[in-house]
Design a protein around this motif. Structure first.
Motif: not given
Ligand code: ADP
Ligand code: ADP
Length: 229
Positions: A45-57, A82-84, A155-161, A195-200
């Motif tokens: 559910g990592k991408t789902t989380l990020l997409n919702m946070l980024g307003g894509m979903d 918001y996305r822009r 874009k000088n965004p508030k959040l970089l995803l 997001i990563t699947h590499n826990s290192a």
């Protein structure tokens, strides 16, 4: 109130009769300026989380807050704004425009947001002052990802995803990209969620969010994260 808040967030996809809860009650928060790493197995559910946070979903239920604004109540028009304005995205496969130079790709930011940073300056910051007039096909994978990061930062965004930003790169190049994102966070005070699947990669984060089966299984704060070097 924390900078980012997820409160019991659910996202249900309907596939015919079958419902899949890609997010099944996600709750977490993080602070401004943190380098946040989201880890977990494929399908967690990592991408789902990020997409919702980024307003894509949009989410099915629950609340998502960024910097005091409840984005989970936004309509389509508000989400587009918001996305822009507020979000910079970096993807695994760069998503550069092939017939534009590196500089022109970064300048695209100025067409969609009112207060862009200087494209040439941002490219220099990511180590590509000498590559501005090259087209994506003339650049290595690592360089293309640097252009994509510059485009997001311009874009000088508030959040970089960033969704698996090192997934298409060899180990050494990937490490350099992580270091760039970590330095960006330190030097500009930007909040970065990666997001990563590499826990290192967890060792370099200020905060690690472990996602499993649509939920935040655990969260850990590192008072002294390691350098990505
Ligand atoms: P991760 O990024 O951790 O690999 P995802 O967020 O992509 O996980 O997916 C979480 C779950 O939701 C998976 O079971 C996936 O198959 C499902 N899912 C994601 N997107 C969709 C979609 N558009 N339609 C149906 N199911 C989806
Ligand atoms: P990086 O570590 O930044 O990914 P590489 O070690 O892969 O860089 O590449 C070194 C140089 O070779 C780069 O400056 C780049 O311009 C060039 N190069 C690498 N791959 C390609 C490619 N597929 N096409 C054109 N030039 C490339």
């Amino acid at each position: 109130m924390a900078f980012v808040e997820f409160n019991d967030v659910r996202k249900v996809y309907k596939m015919g009769e079958v419902e899949v809860a890609a997010a099944d009650g996600m709750t977490f928060s993080c602070e401004r300026g943190e380098f946040v790493v989201v880890v977990g197995p494929s399908g967690a559910g990592k991408t789902t989380l990020l997409n919702m946070l980024g307003g894509m979903d949009s989410c099915t239920s629950g609340s998502i807050v960024l910097d005091g604004r409840e984005i989970s109540t936004f309509n389509e028009k508000q989400l587009t704004q918001y996305r822009r304005l507020d979000i910079g995205f970096v993807f695994q496969f760069y998503n550069l425009v092939q017939n534009l130079t590196a500089l022109e790709n970064v300048e695209l930011a100025s067409q969609i947001c009112p207060h862009p940073l200087d494209a040439a300056e941002v490219l220099a910051q990511v180590g590509l002052a000498h590559r501005m007039d090259n087209f994506p096909a003339q650049l290595s994978g690592g360089e293309q990802q640097r252009v994509a990061i510059a485009r997001a930062l311009a874009k000088n965004p508030k959040l970089l995803l960033a969704d698996e930003p090192t997934g298409a790169l060899d180990f050494k190049t990937g490490k350099a990209i992580l270091k760039l994102l970590q330095d960006t966070c330190l030097n500009t005070g930007k909040t970065v969620v990666l997001i990563t699947h590499n826990s290192a990669f967890a060792a370099i984060a200020d905060r690690v969010i472990h996602v499993r089966e649509g939920r935040v299984a655990s969260m850990q704060v590192n008072p002294h994260p390691a350098s990505a070097e």
